[in-house]
Design a protein around this motif. Structure first.
Motif, PDB file in Angstrom:
ATOM      1  N   TRP A 125      -2.575  -9.233  -8.369  1.00 21.50           N
ATOM      2  CA  TRP A 125      -3.780  -8.985  -7.766  1.00 21.50           C
ATOM      3  C   TRP A 125      -4.395  -9.561  -6.400  1.00 21.50           C
ATOM      4  O   TRP A 125      -5.114  -8.898  -5.741  1.00 21.50           O
ATOM      5  N   SER A 126      -3.403 -10.605  -6.411  1.00 17.85           N
ATOM      6  CA  SER A 126      -4.201 -11.571  -5.256  1.00 17.85           C
ATOM      7  C   SER A 126      -3.252 -11.297  -4.135  1.00 17.85           C
ATOM      8  O   SER A 126      -3.421 -11.742  -2.985  1.00 17.85           O
ATOM      9  N   ARG A 127      -2.505 -10.228  -4.046  1.00 17.99           N
ATOM     10  CA  ARG A 127      -1.619  -9.654  -2.929  1.00 17.99           C
ATOM     11  C   ARG A 127      -2.300  -8.750  -2.216  1.00 17.99           C
ATOM     12  O   ARG A 127      -2.149  -7.583  -2.847  1.00 17.99           O
ATOM     13  N   SER A 128      -2.589  -8.728  -1.033  1.00 21.39           N
ATOM     14  CA  SER A 128      -3.180  -7.719  -0.380  1.00 21.39           C
ATOM     15  C   SER A 128      -2.211  -6.698   0.338  1.00 21.39           C
ATOM     16  O   SER A 128      -2.598  -5.415   0.484  1.00 21.39           O
ATOM     17  N   GLY A 129      -1.179  -7.211   0.899  1.00 14.50           N
ATOM     18  CA  GLY A 129      -0.200  -6.408   1.685  1.00 14.50           C
ATOM     19  C   GLY A 129      -0.534  -6.746   3.031  1.00 14.50           C
ATOM     20  O   GLY A 129       0.086  -5.948   3.887  1.00 14.50           O
ATOM     21  N   SER A 130      -1.405  -7.722   3.309  1.00 17.00           N
ATOM     22  CA  SER A 130      -1.761  -7.862   4.668  1.00 17.00           C
ATOM     23  C   SER A 130      -1.864  -9.347   4.947  1.00 17.00           C
ATOM     24  O   SER A 130      -2.602 -10.180   4.109  1.00 17.00           O
ATOM     25  N   ALA A 131      -0.831  -9.860   5.971  1.00 19.94           N
ATOM     26  CA  ALA A 131      -0.867 -11.219   5.837  1.00 19.94           C
ATOM     27  C   ALA A 131      -2.272 -12.028   6.589  1.00 19.94           C
ATOM     28  O   ALA A 131      -2.614 -12.913   5.919  1.00 19.94           O
ATOM     29  N   THR A 132      -2.814 -11.018   7.197  1.00 22.94           N
ATOM     30  CA  THR A 132      -4.368 -11.679   7.595  1.00 22.94           C
ATOM     31  C   THR A 132      -5.471 -11.666   6.420  1.00 22.94           C
ATOM     32  O   THR A 132      -5.911 -12.630   6.169  1.00 22.94           O
TER      33      THR A 132
END
Length: 196
Positions: free
Chosen positions: A68-75
């Protein structure tokens, strides 16, 4: 529509989540079990976590939270990390700044709203915490941490029946947290006393 009246959305910040320590061997075994699964198998992980007899629940819960903590965006991931670091340092204003930048940058990322709700709760900004928890639950109705948090905040606000419903929904998803079970018992007793 009042989101608090939707039973699916009355699911609160896992501020009280403090995993009991396992032995190093148990942690290694649990990590091996969880890491062997496909990264996107959230449905099976949630089904596994809902089993009240699951011995490796801490590892399963940690894996779900990690996914759940992975957004798919490094920023976005960097903003979440900075916000969480500020929370751990008890620098709540900085946490809100980072997490507001995150919710602005990635408004469809439920964990950003959940994390900012935690910061608002710790500042005793309960109305803002509820608003962010509602948004997190719109995006991820199975977020047991957001449901737990919602229960905690609603109890603080004196809405014991909705707080109870939120904690019961959280317990359905994750029946392993004593803080949730204890909160349910406390709220049931409080509601029972007020109806006498």
């Amino acid at each position: 529509m009042n989101l608090l009246r939707n039973p699916v959305l009355t699911i609160v910040v896992a501020l009280a989540f403090a995993a009991s320590p396992a032995s190093a061997q148990e942690e290694m075994d649990e990590a091996d079990i969880i890491e062997s699964r496909p990264a996107d198998d959230i449905d099976s992980l949630l089904a596994e976590l809902a089993d009240p007899d699951l011995r490796t629940w801490e590892a399963t819960e940690a894996r779900i939270i990690e996914l759940w903590s992975r957004s798919g965006s490094a920023t976005a991931d960097l903003l979440l990390e900075r916000g969480m670091n500020a929370l751990e340092a008890e620098d709540y204003l900085t946490a809100v700044e980072h997490l507001t930048a995150l919710t602005d940058h990635a408004p469809d990322f439920a964990e950003g709203w959940h994390a900012r709700a935690t910061a608002f709760y710790l500042q005793e900004e309960f109305g803002l915490a509820v608003r962010d928890l509602q948004r997190a639950l719109v995006l991820n109705p199975r977020h047991f941490g957001a449901l737990t948090g919602l229960g905690i905040v609603l109890e603080e606000l004196g809405d014991y029946e909705l707080a109870l419903r939120a904690l019961e929904l959280a317990e359905d998803l994750n029946p392993h947290r004593a803080t949730v079970t204890d909160g349910i018992a406390r709220l049931k007793a409080r509601i029972g006393e007020s109806t006498l």
